[in-house]
Design a protein around this motif. Structure first.
Motif, PDB file in Angstrom:
ATOM      1  N   THR A  38       4.717  -5.048  -1.410  1.00 38.00           N
ATOM      2  CA  THR A  38       3.926  -4.074  -1.763  1.00 38.00           C
ATOM      3  C   THR A  38       2.426  -4.423  -1.847  1.00 38.00           C
TER       4      THR A  38
ATOM      5  N   THR B 296      -1.302  -2.393  -3.066  1.00 29.13           N
ATOM      6  CA  THR B 296      -2.190  -1.509  -3.841  1.00 29.13           C
ATOM      7  C   THR B 296      -3.284  -1.951  -3.534  1.00 29.13           C
TER       8      THR B 296
ATOM      9  N   LYS C  72      -7.731   4.290  -7.246  1.00 27.61           N
ATOM     10  CA  LYS C  72      -6.429   3.983  -5.977  1.00 27.61           C
ATOM     11  C   LYS C  72      -6.782   4.750  -4.783  1.00 27.61           C
TER      12      LYS C  72
ATOM     13  N   ASP D 299      -4.787   3.739  -1.766  1.00 29.67           N
ATOM     14  CA  ASP D 299      -3.765   3.323  -0.879  1.00 29.67           C
ATOM     15  C   ASP D 299      -2.651   2.580  -1.577  1.00 29.67           C
ATOM     16  N   ASN D 300      -1.219   2.831  -1.277  1.00 30.04           N
ATOM     17  CA  ASN D 300      -0.282   2.230  -1.809  1.00 30.04           C
ATOM     18  C   ASN D 300       0.738   2.085  -0.661  1.00 30.04           C
TER      19      ASN D 300
ATOM     20  N   LYS E 212       4.515   0.095   0.724  1.00 35.96           N
ATOM     21  CA  LYS E 212       5.642  -0.514   0.212  1.00 35.96           C
ATOM     22  C   LYS E 212       6.826  -0.737   1.471  1.00 35.96           C
TER      23      LYS E 212
END
Length: 227
Positions: A151, A153, A160, A162-163, A165
């Motif tokens: 993951t 971030t 925030k 972008d995230n 996984k």
């Protein structure tokens, strides 16, 4: 003809009933919203399948040692595991050996893997609009690691932006390291994309055991940093 006229008392009672129904609706929606937020937070935990007590790798093999076909199937599934050297440890161990950024624009950027998860200063610089992949190698020991995932971030000025996984997979212990290359991404470009970012990367398994957490900073600039 029709229902006839209603008394003033009946009209007042109907208005009170309508007001109570109208006032109850927002309250009900609010409770539903809170419940939905809690469900989102617990989604991963609620979707997990309970597999029963965990066993060491040796215990798994010993369970069916008299069943030749099942034993061979397990050995084929586990691959190049040295069963004589596998310990009695229940928990798997995953060690990230190397991290690098691959891009066609320049030589690979090899990153130092900090033991404490905190690189000193700026960890790397990316050129705006450049395609690149993250590549890493890791070694698994002691037991099978299930559902290993990555993951990442990213924040800019505390927001925030972008995230990510990425599910990597399930791996058995072996002396040789595994290698995984993330899907290609393109660095944002433009005046608002350039600047400094902070980020947090994690390597976790199905039980949310974290094998490495890296808190770092990086820049996006018009050009690559000098090699």
């Amino acid at each position: 003809m029709g229902g006839g006229q209603k008394s003033d008392k009946e009209k007042v009672e109907e208005e009170d009933t309508d007001n109570e129904a109208g006032e109850g609706l927002p309250r009900q929606m609010s409770e539903t919203s809170v419940s939905a937020a809690e469900d989102d937070d617990d989604e991963e935990n609620s979707n997990k399948i309970q597999l029963g007590p965990q066993c060491t790798l040796k215990e798994q093999i010993e369970k069916d040692k008299d069943d030749e076909s099942l034993r061979r199937w397990k050995e084929q599934l586990l691959g190049a595991v040295d069963f004589e050297s596998v310990g009695e440890t229940l928990d798997p161990e995953v060690k990230i050996i190397s991290l690098s950024i691959l891009t066609p624009d320049r030589p690979d950027i090899v990153l130092d893997v900090p033991d404490n998860g905190k690189p000193k200063g700026l960890w790397f610089t990316l050129k705006e609009g450049s395609p690149h992949n993250l590549k890493f190698s890791f070694r698994v020991s002691n037991n099978i690691v299930s559902g290993l995932k990555y993951t990442n971030t990213v924040w800019k000025t505390g927001v925030k932006v972008d995230n990510t996984k990425e599910m990597i997979g399930t791996f058995s212990p072996q002396p040789e390291p595994y290698t995984h290359v993330m899907p290609e991404v393109v660095t944002p470009s433009g005046m608002f994309a350039r600047g400094s970012y902070s980020a947090r990367s994690k390597f976790l398994d199905d039980d949310n055991k974290c094998y490495l957490e890296i808190n770092y900073t990086f820049d996006i600039r018009k050009e690559w940093a000098a090699c």
